[in-house]
Design a protein around this motif. Structure first.
Motif, PDB file in Angstrom:
ATOM      1  N   VAL A 120     -39.351 -88.359  35.162  1.00 60.46           N
ATOM      2  CA  VAL A 120     -37.973 -88.499  35.645  1.00 60.46           C
ATOM      3  C   VAL A 120     -37.435 -87.135  36.101  1.00 60.46           C
ATOM      4  O   VAL A 120     -36.807 -87.028  37.161  1.00 60.46           O
ATOM      5  N   ILE A 121     -37.672 -86.092  35.325  1.00 57.54           N
ATOM      6  CA  ILE A 121     -37.179 -84.757  35.673  1.00 57.54           C
ATOM      7  C   ILE A 121     -37.848 -84.239  36.939  1.00 57.54           C
ATOM      8  O   ILE A 121     -37.197 -83.634  37.796  1.00 57.54           O
ATOM      9  N   LEU A 122     -39.146 -84.482  37.088  1.00 56.90           N
ATOM     10  CA  LEU A 122     -39.839 -84.040  38.302  1.00 56.90           C
ATOM     11  C   LEU A 122     -39.419 -84.865  39.521  1.00 56.90           C
ATOM     12  O   LEU A 122     -39.328 -84.341  40.629  1.00 56.90           O
ATOM     13  N   GLY A 123     -39.164 -86.144  39.328  1.00 53.43           N
ATOM     14  CA  GLY A 123     -38.773 -87.016  40.426  1.00 53.43           C
ATOM     15  C   GLY A 123     -37.346 -86.797  40.893  1.00 53.43           C
ATOM     16  O   GLY A 123     -37.044 -86.898  42.080  1.00 53.43           O
ATOM     17  N   PHE A 124     -36.467 -86.514  39.966  1.00 49.00           N
ATOM     18  CA  PHE A 124     -35.056 -86.291  40.265  1.00 49.00           C
ATOM     19  C   PHE A 124     -34.618 -85.004  39.573  1.00 49.00           C
ATOM     20  O   PHE A 124     -33.996 -85.057  38.500  1.00 49.00           O
ATOM     21  N   PRO A 125     -34.931 -83.847  40.148  1.00 44.32           N
ATOM     22  CA  PRO A 125     -34.747 -82.582  39.437  1.00 44.32           C
ATOM     23  C   PRO A 125     -33.333 -82.359  38.879  1.00 44.32           C
ATOM     24  O   PRO A 125     -33.192 -82.024  37.712  1.00 44.32           O
ATOM     25  N   PHE A 126     -32.303 -82.592  39.659  1.00 45.30           N
ATOM     26  CA  PHE A 126     -30.959 -82.326  39.157  1.00 45.30           C
ATOM     27  C   PHE A 126     -30.485 -83.438  38.222  1.00 45.30           C
ATOM     28  O   PHE A 126     -30.098 -83.183  37.078  1.00 45.30           O
ATOM     29  N   LEU A 127     -30.537 -84.677  38.701  1.00 48.00           N
ATOM     30  CA  LEU A 127     -30.052 -85.794  37.881  1.00 48.00           C
ATOM     31  C   LEU A 127     -30.941 -86.036  36.660  1.00 48.00           C
ATOM     32  O   LEU A 127     -30.446 -86.376  35.584  1.00 48.00           O
ATOM     33  N   GLY A 128     -32.243 -85.862  36.821  1.00 52.07           N
ATOM     34  CA  GLY A 128     -33.147 -86.032  35.683  1.00 52.07           C
ATOM     35  C   GLY A 128     -32.903 -84.995  34.598  1.00 52.07           C
ATOM     36  O   GLY A 128     -32.906 -85.318  33.409  1.00 52.07           O
ATOM     37  N   SER A 129     -32.677 -83.751  35.011  1.00 54.26           N
ATOM     38  CA  SER A 129     -32.395 -82.688  34.037  1.00 54.26           C
ATOM     39  C   SER A 129     -31.079 -82.939  33.319  1.00 54.26           C
ATOM     40  O   SER A 129     -30.991 -82.814  32.094  1.00 54.26           O
ATOM     41  N   LEU A 130     -30.062 -83.305  34.087  1.00 56.35           N
ATOM     42  CA  LEU A 130     -28.772 -83.625  33.452  1.00 56.35           C
ATOM     43  C   LEU A 130     -28.909 -84.831  32.528  1.00 56.35           C
ATOM     44  O   LEU A 130     -28.347 -84.838  31.426  1.00 56.35           O
ATOM     45  N   GLY A 131     -29.651 -85.840  32.977  1.00 56.61           N
ATOM     46  CA  GLY A 131     -29.866 -87.026  32.150  1.00 56.61           C
ATOM     47  C   GLY A 131     -30.543 -86.686  30.838  1.00 56.61           C
ATOM     48  O   GLY A 131     -30.195 -87.224  29.787  1.00 56.61           O
ATOM     49  N   TRP A 132     -31.516 -85.783  30.896  1.00 56.34           N
ATOM     50  CA  TRP A 132     -32.191 -85.374  29.660  1.00 56.34           C
ATOM     51  C   TRP A 132     -31.205 -84.715  28.704  1.00 56.34           C
ATOM     52  O   TRP A 132     -31.158 -85.047  27.535  1.00 56.34           O
ATOM     53  N   PHE A 133     -30.427 -83.764  29.192  1.00 53.72           N
ATOM     54  CA  PHE A 133     -29.524 -83.038  28.303  1.00 53.72           C
ATOM     55  C   PHE A 133     -28.363 -83.902  27.822  1.00 53.72           C
ATOM     56  O   PHE A 133     -27.841 -83.684  26.733  1.00 53.72           O
ATOM     57  N   ILE A 134     -27.973 -84.911  28.601  1.00 55.52           N
ATOM     58  CA  ILE A 134     -26.863 -85.767  28.179  1.00 55.52           C
ATOM     59  C   ILE A 134     -27.347 -86.929  27.307  1.00 55.52           C
ATOM     60  O   ILE A 134     -26.760 -87.212  26.260  1.00 55.52           O
TER      61      ILE A 134
END
Length: 89
Positions: A59-73
Motif C-alpha cells: 500500500v505504501i509503495l503503491g500510494f506513497p503519500f496516502l499510504g504513508s499517512l494511512g499507516w501512521f493514522i
C-alpha cells in the motif's frame, strides 16, 4: 527606462522561479522522509504478521503519500496482531 523595467521584471520572475523550486524541493524532501519513515515503521512493528507487513508495504509503495499517512493514522493500531503465545487475536 523600458529596458530597466524589463530587466527588473525578468529578475523578479527568476526570483519567483527560484523560490518556487526551493519550495517544491522542500515538499519533495518531506514526502520522501514520510515515505521512508512509514516503511521503516512497518518493518519495525512487532505486532503485525509477515502478511500484514507485506500488505502495508505494498500500500505504501503503491500510494506513497496516502499510504504513508494511512499507516501512521490507522495502521499502527491494526487489528491483526500476534499474541505472546504465537496465536492471532
Amino acid at each position: 527606462m523600458t529596458v530597466m523595467v524589463t530587466l527588473i521584471a525578468q529578475e523578479s520572475d527568476n526570483a519567483v522561479g527560484v523560490v518556487f523550486m526551493i519550495v517544491l524541493a522542500a515538499i519533495a524532501l518531506a514526502l520522501i522522509v514520510l515515505w521512508v519513515a512509514a516503511i521503516v515503521s512497518v518493518l519495525r512493528n512487532n505486532r503485525l504478521t509477515g502478511g500484514g507487513k507485506t500488505l502495508w508495504i505494498v500500500v505504501i509503495l503503491g500510494f506513497p503519500f496516502l499510504g504513508s499517512l494511512g499507516w501512521f493514522i490507522f495502521g499502527r493500531d491494526a487489528q491483526l496482531v500476534k499474541s505472546p503465545g504465537g496465536q492471532f487475536r
